[in-house]
Design an enzyme around this catalytic site. Structure first.
Site, short mmCIF file in Angstrom:
data_model
loop_
_atom_site.label_atom_id
_atom_site.label_comp_id
_atom_site.label_asym_id
_atom_site.label_seq_id
_atom_site.Cartn_x
_atom_site.Cartn_y
_atom_site.Cartn_z
CD GLU A 8 -3.64 -5.98 3.97
OE1 GLU A 8 -4.49 -5.16 4.38
OE2 GLU A 8 -2.42 -5.77 4.01
CD GLU A 10 -3.08 -0.99 2.18
OE1 GLU A 10 -2.98 -0.13 3.07
OE2 GLU A 10 -4.05 -1.76 2.10
C1 BGP Z 1 -4.36 -2.12 5.40
C2 BGP Z 1 -2.99 -2.50 5.88
C3 BGP Z 1 -2.98 -3.54 6.95
C4 BGP Z 1 -4.14 -3.46 7.92
C5 BGP Z 1 -5.46 -3.18 7.25
C6 BGP Z 1 -6.57 -2.87 8.22
O1 BGP Z 1 -4.32 -0.81 4.97
O2 BGP Z 1 -2.18 -2.96 4.83
O3 BGP Z 1 -1.73 -3.53 7.56
O4 BGP Z 1 -3.87 -2.69 9.00
O5 BGP Z 1 -5.36 -2.12 6.34
O6 BGP Z 1 -6.48 -1.55 8.62
P1 BGP Z 1 -6.78 -1.07 10.07
O7 BGP Z 1 -5.78 -1.73 10.93
O8 BGP Z 1 -6.64 0.41 10.03
O9 BGP Z 1 -8.16 -1.49 10.38
#
Ligand code: BGP
Length: 473
Positions: free
Chosen positions: A374, A166
């Protein structure tokens, strides 16, 4: 039922080093920018940090055994750069190499395909201090050197690689909103750091082939398709502008080696375009990915923005709904709440069909295979009597997204696999431990590490059966 999926489909799950490992200074690990950023008062929910996280560093065998029991086919994890090079460069820390070697071997023993993310935001602090991290061209060489070390040491067993996780998020949060390290709020610096990250990404991809000739590599991008807020032509144009700035700005560079023209012109007119040096565009054209990794959470509905908002959205960190703020670019677009879809407790829109739309758009514009690196639901889970967690909402979320994956495959998308976020519960960067994503509950919260006990949620058994039946259930 989900209907069956292609043979060899990678049923996976994902994590990131800072969010699970803990052991922040164990075995000669150097500090990362997140180790210090989370200690600044007010930056994270209740001041949570990853010093201990869910202590995966000292529990990895147990965690991998649970993956094995589930029948997971693939596990995406990231490597902490400052475990390998405590100072970002210089001498290799063999203890760091040993940890990831053990993890990889353990995964393979359980027939789980390891997928390595080279960079999931935890930049060695030394490089930030020495030359300003992503704002200096020095990082291109240091990042490439770090990557080559990983390819050399792990490439014999690991064939699936992700470069930057990201980039759009760590750059915009780090240099525009200031909510991630280094906490800068400056558009010009953001576009410049982003250009340097593009060069580092391309160079690392270019180096890859000579080390892992039978492997595949690509970035993981946070892709949220832009929708028009209404069918008014102004709204449709706003959505196209948003698509260009929010997605093509990054994806076109990865896949075509070019910045999209209209966006470039807009920035140039305002003195915000990054500085291009001789050889930059050639390098960008050479470092093309083999596939696109995408992290999918939500879409965005866009409306014209004649007058106003310049800034990013303010995030809701405490899990109380209703804090949505508009974000956008002056004169081009602003993001509005899409009233057709539901939201999570953290105001993230839940839009499974948007995933099918995303996959189709990527396929028609870039023609590359896609790996979903993800997708998942952050929720409050309740530990009930007898250690059970009935997370039916998570099952419903994942199932509805998988159904759209299945549809996208029928539409002609070459989908390599699907990694849920996440396998165990873990630290949410800014939202603490209460925002849970895992199939495995970890007994801890913001206030106490408790006993870090691992408890299988209802979704664990559900995903196990989905994998067993290759989607037919
Ligand atoms: C994405 C990231 C992850 C994870 C996920 C959930 O942007 O790559 O590392 O954190 O989001 O986000 P959050 O933890 O803010 O709910």
């Amino acid at each position: 039922t989900l209907d069956s999926f292609p043979e060899n489909f990678l049923w996976g799950s994902a994590s990131a080093a800072y969010q699970i490992e803990g052991g922040w200074d164990q075995d000669a690990k150097g500090p990362s920018v997140w180790d210090s950023f989370t200690k600044i008062p007010g930056k994270t929910f209740k001041g949570t940090n990853g010093d201990v996280a869910v202590d995966h560093y000292n529990h990895f065998k147990l965690d991998v055994a649970l993956m094995g029991e589930m029948g997971l086919k693939a596990y995406r994890f990231s490597i902490a750069w400052s475990r390998i090079y405590p100072e970002g460069r210089g001498e290799i820390n063999e203890q760091g190499i040993a940890f990831y070697n053990n993890l990889i071997n353990e995964l393979i023993k359980h027939n789980i395909t390891p997928i390595i993310t080279v960079y999931h935001w935890d930049l060695p602090e030394a490089l930030q201090k020495e030359y300003g991290g992503w704002e200096s061209r020095n990082i291109i060489e240091d990042f490439n050197n770090y990557c080559m070390t990983l390819y050399e040491r792990f490439g014999d067993r690991v064939k699936d690689w992700i470069t930057l996780n990201e980039q759009n998020i760590f750059i915009s949060h780090g240099y525009l909103e200031g909510s991630h390290p280094p906490g800068v709020q400056d558009k010009k610096r953001m576009y410049q750091a982003n250009h340097i990250a593009n060069l580092a990404n391309a160079k690392a991809i270019k180096s890859f082939k000579s080390y892992v000739s039978d492997g595949k590599i690509g970035p993981s991008f946070a892709y949220g398709p832009a929708y028009p807020y209404s069918s008014h032509p102004e709204s449709v144009l706003a959505a196209e502008n948003a698509e260009e700035f929010v997605n093509h700005w990054w994806m076109d560079i990865y896949c075509f080696g070019k910045y999209p023209e209209a966006a470039w012109r807009y920035l140039e007119e305002r003195g915000l375009a990054p500085e291009i040096k001789e050889g930059d565009m050639e390098l960008l054209a050479e470092g093309k990915p083999d596939f696109m990794g995408i992290n999918y959470y939500q879409t965005g509905a866009y409306e014209k923005n004649a007058d106003g908002v310049l800034k990013g959205a303010k995030e809701n960190h405490d899990g109380k709904k209703g804090n949505f703020t508009e974000s956008g670019v002056k004169g081009l677009y602003k993001r509005k709440r899409n009233t057709y879809v539901d939201t999570t407790n953290w105001d993230w829109e839940i839009d499974p069909m948007g995933l099918r739309i995303a996959l189709r758009r990527i396929t028609s514009r870039y023609g590359l295979p896609v790996l979903i690196t993800e997708n998942g639901l952050g929720a409050f889970d309740e530990l009930e009597k007898g250690d059970s967690i009935n997370d039916d909402y998570r099952i419903a979320y994942i199932e509805s997204h998988l159904r759209q994956c299945r549809e996208a495959i029928t539409d002609g998308v070459e989908l390599l696999g699907y990694c849920t976020w996440s396998f165990t519960d873990l630290l949410s960067w800014l939202n603490g431990y209460q925002k849970r994503y895992g199939f495995i509950y970890i007994n801890r919260d913001e206030d106490s590490e408790k006993d870090l006990r691992r408890i299988k949620k209802k979704s664990f058994y559900w995903y196990k059966s989905v994998i067993e039946n290759n989607g037919e259930n």
